[in-house]
Design a protein around this motif. Structure first.
Motif, mmCIF file in Angstrom:
data_model
loop_
_atom_site.group_PDB
_atom_site.id
_atom_site.type_symbol
_atom_site.label_atom_id
_atom_site.label_comp_id
_atom_site.label_asym_id
_atom_site.label_seq_id
_atom_site.Cartn_x
_atom_site.Cartn_y
_atom_site.Cartn_z
ATOM 1 N N SER A 185 1.508 -1.157 -0.288
ATOM 2 C CA SER A 185 2.345 0.305 -0.233
ATOM 3 C C SER A 185 3.603 0.078 -0.481
ATOM 4 C CB SER A 185 1.869 0.988 1.249
ATOM 5 O OG SER A 185 2.633 0.442 2.088
ATOM 6 N N MET A 186 4.434 1.108 -0.608
ATOM 7 C CA MET A 186 5.756 1.153 -0.652
ATOM 8 C C MET A 186 6.470 0.656 0.465
ATOM 9 S SD MET A 186 6.325 5.364 -1.068
ATOM 10 C CE MET A 186 8.038 5.111 -1.260
ATOM 11 N N ASP A 187 5.814 0.583 1.573
ATOM 12 C CA ASP A 187 6.314 0.228 2.941
ATOM 13 C C ASP A 187 5.895 -1.128 3.234
ATOM 14 O OD1 ASP A 187 7.365 2.504 3.624
ATOM 15 O OD2 ASP A 187 5.565 3.411 4.124
ATOM 16 N N GLY A 188 5.237 -1.741 2.324
ATOM 17 C CA GLY A 188 4.703 -3.312 2.403
ATOM 18 C C GLY A 188 3.653 -3.445 3.154
ATOM 19 N N LEU A 189 2.861 -2.430 3.328
ATOM 20 C CA LEU A 189 1.333 -2.421 4.192
ATOM 21 C C LEU A 189 0.420 -2.988 2.887
ATOM 22 C CD1 LEU A 189 1.317 0.921 6.098
ATOM 23 C CD2 LEU A 189 1.526 -1.536 6.943
ATOM 24 N N SER B 58 4.412 3.380 11.337
ATOM 25 C CA SER B 58 5.711 3.115 11.761
ATOM 26 C C SER B 58 6.547 4.366 11.364
ATOM 27 C CB SER B 58 6.145 2.120 10.719
ATOM 28 O OG SER B 58 7.647 2.376 10.388
ATOM 29 N N ALA B 59 7.591 4.942 12.177
ATOM 30 C CA ALA B 59 8.094 6.021 12.218
ATOM 31 C C ALA B 59 9.164 5.820 10.926
ATOM 32 C CB ALA B 59 8.974 6.306 13.267
ATOM 33 N N GLU B 60 9.484 4.607 10.386
ATOM 34 C CA GLU B 60 10.301 4.369 9.314
ATOM 35 C C GLU B 60 9.359 4.482 7.974
ATOM 36 O OE1 GLU B 60 10.529 2.417 11.951
ATOM 37 O OE2 GLU B 60 12.222 3.588 12.700
#
Length: 189
Positions: free
Chosen positions: A172-176, A30-32
């Protein structure tokens, strides 16, 4: 100007063996998503072949690299001289996570001193080795390893580490999702 190689050469291996710290970079698709760069100390890296390395991953407050490897496998490891002649070596590759209890763990774990707080082993298949000058990297003097993490992990014990992983290392901090998170979720069902 940097030089590119398809595999580690003996001089790369000798350089890597002298370094006391290395850095791991990974990112989600993800780019975000957040790009992660993580420093690694202690004697945790092993060169398995000219195109494969592995490192013992110790418990931390995040588990970004693990999640990124599970999602897309992309990883870069960087070594830089902080003493002696200037040089930087980067290993570009695809990696995967090895968890305790697996056949691959049983093969790899004896290659390491299993330090307190060990969480997983990261295995990287290298497709490119790049060397560059490192002329602007300042000199630093190595004084020794910090034992803070090992002391903390020993104090936690196995149950405390498991509770910490369940609180801090499941995604992860991105929810992965992380492999250790997926394993713990399966075991708790």
């Amino acid at each position: 100007m940097g030089k590119s190689f398809e595999a580690l050469l003996p001089e790369h291996v000798a350089f890597i063996a002298k370094q006391h710290i290395f850095f791991v970079g990974s990112a989600p698709l993800s780019a975000e998503g957040h790009v992660n760069i993580s420093p690694k100390g202690h004697d945790v890296l092993r060169i398995l072949s000219a195109n494969q390395v592995a490192y013992l991953d110790l418990t931390g407050s995040g588990n970004e690299t693990s999640a990124h490897l599970a999602e897309n496998g992309r990883i870069t490891i960087m070594f830089m001289a902080i003493e002696g002649p200037p040089e930087i070596i980067r290993l570009y590759g695809k990696g995967h996570v090895v968890l305790s209890g697996s056949d691959e763990w049983e093969q790899l774990a004896p290659k390491f001193e299993l330090l307190p707080g060990v969480r997983q082993i990261m295995v990287i298949d290298i497709h490119e080795v790049k060397s560059s000058c490192g002329f602007s990297v300042p000199f630093y003097t190595y004084e020794g390893e910090r034992n803070t993490l090992q002391n903390w992990a020993t104090k936690q014990g196995d149950e405390g580490l498991l509770a910490y992983w369940e609180k801090k290392n499941m995604t992860s901090m991105d929810g992965l999702p992380t492999p250790i998170g997926q394993k713990l979720s399966t075991e708790n069902r």
